[in-house]
Structures are given as C-alpha cells and as structure tokens.
Motif scaffolding. Structure first.
Motif, short mmCIF file in Angstrom:
data_model
loop_
_atom_site.label_atom_id
_atom_site.label_comp_id
_atom_site.label_asym_id
_atom_site.label_seq_id
_atom_site.Cartn_x
_atom_site.Cartn_y
_atom_site.Cartn_z
N LEU A 95 -5.47 5.57 -17.42
CA LEU A 95 -4.86 4.43 -16.74
C LEU A 95 -5.39 4.30 -15.32
N SER A 96 -5.67 3.09 -14.91
CA SER A 96 -5.99 2.79 -13.51
C SER A 96 -4.72 2.21 -12.90
N GLU A 97 -4.24 2.82 -11.79
CA GLU A 97 -2.95 2.45 -11.23
C GLU A 97 -3.08 2.02 -9.77
N LYS A 98 -2.32 1.01 -9.42
CA LYS A 98 -2.25 0.54 -8.04
C LYS A 98 -0.86 0.88 -7.51
N TYR A 99 -0.83 1.42 -6.29
CA TYR A 99 0.44 1.81 -5.66
C TYR A 99 0.84 0.77 -4.63
N ALA A 100 2.14 0.50 -4.56
CA ALA A 100 2.69 -0.43 -3.58
C ALA A 100 3.97 0.18 -3.01
N SER A 101 4.33 -0.24 -1.81
CA SER A 101 5.55 0.27 -1.16
C SER A 101 6.51 -0.88 -0.88
N PRO A 102 7.21 -1.38 -1.89
CA PRO A 102 8.13 -2.50 -1.66
C PRO A 102 9.46 -2.06 -1.04
N PHE A 103 9.68 -0.76 -0.93
CA PHE A 103 10.93 -0.24 -0.39
C PHE A 103 10.69 0.27 1.03
N ASP A 104 11.75 0.35 1.80
CA ASP A 104 11.64 0.86 3.16
C ASP A 104 11.73 2.38 3.13
N SER A 105 10.75 3.01 2.49
CA SER A 105 10.73 4.46 2.34
C SER A 105 9.29 4.95 2.27
N ASP A 106 9.05 6.08 2.90
CA ASP A 106 7.73 6.69 2.82
C ASP A 106 7.60 7.57 1.58
N TYR A 107 8.67 7.75 0.82
CA TYR A 107 8.66 8.69 -0.28
C TYR A 107 8.82 8.05 -1.67
N VAL A 108 9.11 6.74 -1.73
CA VAL A 108 9.28 6.07 -3.01
C VAL A 108 8.24 4.96 -3.11
N ASP A 109 7.45 4.99 -4.18
CA ASP A 109 6.43 3.98 -4.41
C ASP A 109 6.60 3.36 -5.78
N LEU A 110 6.16 2.13 -5.88
CA LEU A 110 6.05 1.42 -7.14
C LEU A 110 4.59 1.50 -7.56
N TYR A 111 4.33 1.72 -8.84
CA TYR A 111 2.95 1.71 -9.31
C TYR A 111 2.85 0.90 -10.60
N TYR A 112 1.71 0.29 -10.80
CA TYR A 112 1.47 -0.51 -11.99
C TYR A 112 -0.03 -0.47 -12.29
N GLY A 113 -0.36 -0.72 -13.54
CA GLY A 113 -1.77 -0.68 -13.90
C GLY A 113 -1.98 -0.89 -15.38
N PHE A 114 -3.19 -0.59 -15.81
CA PHE A 114 -3.57 -0.79 -17.21
C PHE A 114 -4.62 0.25 -17.59
#
Length: 191
Positions: A95-114
C-alpha cells in the motif's frame, strides 16, 4: 503455519525492535541529542516521525491478520507491506499511504491510500471470508486495495496504535470475484 505461531513470531519481533529502539533512545538522551533527527526539517509531522524512526514493524488483526512493515519517506508518506495469514492461506499486500493531520495533535494522524494484493490458498478457504474459494482446489487471487485509518503514536515510547478499514476487490483463479471491507487494528514499533 497457524495464526497463533504467526502472532507469537510477530510479538517476538516487536519485542526485539522495542528493546533496540529503547537502547537508542536511552543513548541519545544521555548524549543530549534527539534520536533520529537527521533531516533538519521543521515540519512537526516529520519531526515526530524522525524521533520515532522512519520504519515501523507490527502486527495487524481483525480482518487480514499478520505482520506489517511501514517505511516513511522524507515527505512523511509511507509504503506499507502486510504479510497476512488465513486458514491454509497467506496474502501479500502493498500500500502507498498519504498522512494528514486534520486534528490539533502531534500524535494522531489520518492516513489513506491504495495498493494491491495477491493471495494464495491451498486445499482450503482463504482470508477474510472463508467462502471465497472452493474447498477442494488450490487457488490464487489478485486484488486492488484502498485504506483509510487513524494512527496514534504513544508519547515517550516507540509504539503506535492504528485502526483502519482496507476495502478490496479481488478476482480469483476459481472464477469468483469478491469485495471485502477488511477492518484492522494494529500495534507497531518504530525504529
């Protein structure tokens, strides 16, 4: 190989990686320099990834159960490989994944990919749904995968927890086509 043996192997590998990372963190703390900060990039996401490490090894359970490996590139995105085990079967997923930080936190990330996967089965049923293939034949399947998840890095440790869904579409040599949701819970050790 049974799932319990694979789980024990995965836990043993994680303990070894955790011990190695703990030794590196302790050594860098004694030297007064942050461990892994070699890029000089001021992006907070990359700084956290560098402090944790650019590789992660772990286990994934619920849907596809197995060992997972992630490698982060300098842009903060990741490549993930999953070696999954089912009833008399195994799968390889990339899987190729992109990370994003939609939350106001340095420790929780959203990731998505295919990505994609190949699954191999021997005289039994495979993977997430045991009715995908006939019981009497060896089978092989190829599929496309998508992933959407949350990853939480645990402060002051090299550990991260993740929760994701990995929907996929697969076609098998038996002539069957299959769609699955494939939820997963993961524990990873960064190094």
């Amino acid at each position: 190989m049974k799932k319990s043996a694979i789980t024990i192997l995965g836990v043993a590998i994680m303990v070894i990686a955790l011990m190695s990372t703990a030794n590196k963190v302790q050594a860098s703390t004694l030297n007064g320099t942050p461990e892994g900060d070699t890029t000089g990039v001021s992006d907070p996401k990359l700084q956290i990834a560098n402090n944790y490490g650019i590789n992660a090894l772990g286990i994934r359970a619920i849907g596809t159960t197995g060992i997972t490996y992630k490698h982060f590139n300098p842009k903060g995105n990741a490549f993930e490989a999953i070696l999954g085990f089912g009833y008399n079967s195994f799968s390889i997923t990339g899987l190729s994944e992109k990370y994003a930080s939609p939350f106001d936190s340095d420790y929780v990330d959203l990731y998505y990919g295919f990505g994609g996967h190949a699954v191999f089965q021997s005289d039994s049923n495979l993977g997430v749904d045991r009715n995908r293939f006939d019981n009497d034949d060896d089978a092989f399947g190829l599929g496309v995968d998508f992933i959407l998840g949350l990853e939480m890095m645990i402060p002051d440790t090299p550990l991260a927890l993740s929760l994701d869904v990995k929907p996929f579409f697969e076609v098998a040599t038996t002539g069957n086509a299959y769609f699955g949701i494939d939820p997963g819970f993961g524990v990873k050790v960064f190094f």
